[in-house]
Design an enzyme around this catalytic site. Structure first.
Site, short mmCIF file in Angstrom:
data_model
loop_
_atom_site.label_atom_id
_atom_site.label_comp_id
_atom_site.label_asym_id
_atom_site.label_seq_id
_atom_site.Cartn_x
_atom_site.Cartn_y
_atom_site.Cartn_z
N CYS A 198 0.84 -1.19 0.00
CA CYS A 198 0.00 0.00 0.00
C CYS A 198 0.88 1.25 0.00
CB CYS A 198 -0.93 0.01 1.22
SG CYS A 198 -1.98 1.47 1.32
N CYS A 256 -0.36 3.97 2.37
CA CYS A 256 -0.14 3.66 3.79
C CYS A 256 1.33 3.80 4.18
CB CYS A 256 -0.59 2.24 4.09
SG CYS A 256 -2.26 1.82 3.56
N ASP A 257 2.22 3.20 3.39
CA ASP A 257 3.61 3.05 3.80
C ASP A 257 4.59 3.95 3.06
OD1 ASP A 257 2.88 1.14 5.64
OD2 ASP A 257 3.16 -0.53 4.26
#
Length: 323
Positions: free
Chosen positions: A152, A155-156
């Protein structure tokens, strides 16, 4: 990451009872399922839950920085907060549960068959079984999950500020991930085993970004590292092996909805996702769905949580209209 963490009082929750006709039974305990339970309980409904993995994919997320009101938290810590909130309402949760079948009887009530030949009954069901990333299936991929391998970019991505990263994939999700990562990473390299199949408009945008390179007809065969990822081994179309140093590998080749329970029961789209309307209703009255298993775009924690609330409120309306 330690996935065997203690969720506080979850073991002390009431037991799920085969003799009770529940208002709603929820399958899955990711953000969608947990928020559905919270909203259903606050509506005065009797609620029960099934889980095989508390928190779903969130516990695999290193850092969450895009959940409103919480500037930075690990996925594990965020799940702990979610679960603590639900536990305070004393909602029964059947842990390590494998749900085998959902059936709607002629009387309009649902039966859920779980492992151990147990049958639980309810007026409505909310399916929040989530999805799983499609993996490359190469050596080192699982070893370095959370240590350089991610699924992701939203996300990361911020964890790789001013670092070199590789995006594996050639579809829209991969190209969009590369564009997003280019804003924080030092250098982004897109590696794909064939030609790009993303929409031309975003491919053109990609090609105009200075810190992105594209390597096509090249197959990743191994992710390497020490404590963290430090490179990949790939093969070009001639079979020649090449090694590319990198700080991170973002696998963006799609997701697979956990739709086994939905097949033959409700309508699915071409990607196998459960089709829902704006009220989180599926094609089977009384069965609602929320989160990554559905065809709702943008698979994000906050969206799943919101859709879980929507499913619970819709289930409450459905129950109020039952004869």
């Amino acid at each position: 990451m330690n996935l065997n963490f203690d969720f506080g009082s979850v073991k002390k929750s009431p037991a799920l009872d085969e003799n009770i006709l529940y208002d709603v039974l929820i399958i899955g305990t990711g953000p969608a399922g947990l928020n559905a339970a919270l909203y259903a309980k606050r509506k005065g409904l009797s609620v029960g839950m099934f889980t095989s993995k508390m928190g779903g994919q969130v516990v695999d997320t290193s850092i969450v920085e895009n959940y409103l009101g919480i500037q930075q938290v690990t996925g594990e810590q965020l799940v702990e907060q979610f679960v603590a909130h639900v536990n305070a309402l004393k909602i029964p949760i059947l842990k390590d549960a494998e749900v085998l079948k959902i059936k709607k009887d002629e009387d309009g009530l649902f039966k859920i068959q779980a492992s151990g030949f147990k049958i639980y009954r309810s007026k409505t069901v909310i399916m929040t079984t989530g999805s799983k990333p499609r993996k490359l299936g190469v050596k080192g991929e699982d070893t370095y999950l959370g240590r350089g391998v991610a699924y992701c970019a939203i996300c990361d991505g911020p964890l790789f500020e001013d670092r070199n990263v590789i995006v594996a994939g050639g579809g829209n999700s991969a190209i969009e991930a590369a564009i997003d990562l280019s804003k924080v990473a030092k250098h982004v390299q897109v590696v794909h085993r064939s030609q790009l199949r993303a929409d031309q408009i975003i491919v053109d945008k990609l090609k105009n970004i200075q810190n992105i390179d594209i390597l096509l007809e090249t197959k990743i065969v191994e992710v390497k590292g020490d404590q963290l990822v430090n490179g990949i081994i790939a093969e070009d179309k001639s079979g020649k092996t090449i090694e590319i140093p990198t700080d991170g590998v973002f696998v963006e080749i799609g997701y697979l909805p956990n739709n086994a329970l939905a097949k033959g029961l409700v309508e699915l789209n071409d990607h196998g996702e459960v089709k829902v309307n704006l009220r989180a209703e599926t094609s089977l009255p009384g069965l609602f769905a929320a989160g990554d298993v559905t065809d709702v775009p943008y698979k994000q924690i906050v969206i799943s949580a919101g859709d879980g609330a929507k499913a619970a409120l819709s289930a409450n309306d459905y129950i109020n209209k039952m004869k």
